[in-house]
Design an enzyme around this catalytic site. Structure first.
Site, PDB file in Angstrom:
ATOM      1  N   ARG A  67     -26.736  39.023  70.369  1.00 38.54           N
ATOM      2  CA  ARG A  67     -25.772  40.135  70.337  1.00 38.54           C
ATOM      3  C   ARG A  67     -26.334  41.340  71.082  1.00 38.54           C
ATOM      4  O   ARG A  67     -25.627  42.064  71.763  1.00 38.54           O
ATOM      5  CB  ARG A  67     -25.498  40.551  68.892  1.00 38.54           C
ATOM      6  CG  ARG A  67     -24.594  39.604  68.142  1.00 38.54           C
ATOM      7  CD  ARG A  67     -24.238  40.210  66.777  1.00 38.54           C
ATOM      8  NE  ARG A  67     -23.629  39.214  65.905  1.00 38.54           N
ATOM      9  CZ  ARG A  67     -22.356  38.860  65.934  1.00 38.54           C
ATOM     10  NH1 ARG A  67     -21.534  39.409  66.805  1.00 38.54           N
ATOM     11  NH2 ARG A  67     -21.881  37.947  65.109  1.00 38.54           N
ATOM     12  N   HIS A 111      -9.834  51.381  62.382  1.00 44.33           N
ATOM     13  CA  HIS A 111      -9.759  50.288  61.404  1.00 44.33           C
ATOM     14  C   HIS A 111      -8.431  50.396  60.652  1.00 44.33           C
ATOM     15  O   HIS A 111      -8.052  51.497  60.232  1.00 44.33           O
ATOM     16  CB  HIS A 111     -10.938  50.391  60.428  1.00 44.33           C
ATOM     17  CG  HIS A 111     -10.951  49.295  59.416  1.00 44.33           C
ATOM     18  ND1 HIS A 111     -11.330  48.004  59.734  1.00 44.33           N
ATOM     19  CD2 HIS A 111     -10.595  49.278  58.106  1.00 44.33           C
ATOM     20  CE1 HIS A 111     -11.222  47.250  58.651  1.00 44.33           C
ATOM     21  NE2 HIS A 111     -10.771  47.990  57.656  1.00 44.33           N
TER      22      HIS A 111
HETATM   23  C1  GRF Z   1      -5.687  47.351  65.306  1.00 45.61           C
HETATM   24  O1  GRF Z   1      -5.023  47.057  64.109  1.00 45.61           O
HETATM   25  C2  GRF Z   1      -6.995  48.050  65.032  1.00 45.61           C
HETATM   26  O2  GRF Z   1      -6.955  48.858  63.901  1.00 45.61           O
HETATM   27  C3  GRF Z   1      -7.930  46.890  64.801  1.00 45.61           C
HETATM   28  O3  GRF Z   1      -7.523  45.918  65.733  1.00 45.61           O
HETATM   29  C4  GRF Z   1      -6.142  46.089  66.039  1.00 45.61           C
HETATM   30  C5  GRF Z   1      -6.030  46.224  67.523  1.00 45.61           C
HETATM   31  O4  GRF Z   1      -4.701  46.228  67.955  1.00 45.61           O
HETATM   32  N1  GRF Z   1      -9.308  47.298  64.966  1.00 45.61           N
HETATM   33  P1  GRF Z   1      -4.367  46.543  69.483  1.00 45.61           P
HETATM   34  O5  GRF Z   1      -5.132  45.548  70.331  1.00 45.61           O
HETATM   35  O6  GRF Z   1      -4.766  47.947  69.762  1.00 45.61           O
HETATM   36  O7  GRF Z   1      -2.877  46.324  69.581  1.00 45.61           O
END
Ligand code: GRF
Length: 216
Positions: A67, A111
């Protein structure tokens, strides 16, 4: 003020990336999205970036020894584009101190829950399963512990009894698309600073770090 140079890391649809583009790209702004990097070649977000002429990089997470080795490669790409803030937007990789120490106090994530509730994967399903009537989204500083860093901004939405997972995901996304651009704007205007994990935002009158939405 030197314009902020933001790198956005994605893995998928990039609807948050689109919201960021809509807020700060091509408008009179003291910042720009300098590069969009994806670990997946087919991430739709790459097309969103290309459509407005933002440079893109695809760096698969496969084929790296560790990683840390992968993150070192990402740092190389971000440095090549002179990035100074890194926004994770649906980037489905756990990042290591290799990336975090290259951009100290300047890697943020979004998140889909009101942290510290519902960390990790399937946050929206966790909210449904728990029976809460309010959930939302959090923009936070990324630290080595997953979904654990200090909060920068939060948006809350209701959970309705008849919600399907898709209903709730969409409602949370509407608030994500408000708070992440809001934070990006703070960055561009030099109003967000984070030192030793303490988040400071120079708020204007009637501005808040929290937002309440019914999702419409
Ligand atoms: C979102 O729900 C974000 O909170 C999470 O991953 C998703 C990404 O969605 N970390 P997008 O690719 O921005 O449509």
């Amino acid at each position: 003020m030197t314009p902020a140079r933001i790198g956005v890391l994605i893995s998928g649809s990039g609807s948050n990336l689109q919201a960021l583009i809509d807020r700060i790209h091509g408008v009179e702004s003291t910042g720009e999205i300098s590069v969009v990097l994806s670990n997946r070649r087919k991430a739709y977000g790459l097309e969103r970036a290309r459509a407005v002429g933002i440079p893109t990089v695809v760096e698969s997470h496969r084929g790296h020894a560790s990683r840390e080795a992968y993150d070192a490669k990402i740092v190389e790409h971000l440095r090549a584009h002179h990035v100074d803030w890194v926004l994770l937007a649906g980037f489905m990789r756990i990042v290591t101190p290799t990336l975090l120490s290259a951009f100290p106090n300047r890697v943020l994530n979004i998140h889909p829950a009101l942290l510290p509730s519902f960390k990790g994967l399937h946050a929206q399903q966790q909210a449904l399963d728990s029976g809460v009537s309010i959930t939302g989204a959090t923009v936070h500083l990324v630290t080595p512990e997953m979904d654990d860093g200090p909060t920068v901004a939060q948006g809350a939405v209701p959970v309705y009894p008849k919600d399907t997972l898709e209903d709730l995901k969409q409602r949370i996304l509407t608030v994500e698309h408000q708070i992440y651009p809001m934070v990006a704007q703070w960055i561009c205007e030099g109003r967000l600073s984070i030192h030793e994990g303490v988040v400071t935002v120079a708020l204007k009158a009637n501005e808040s770090r929290s937002l309440f939405s019914n999702g419409h």
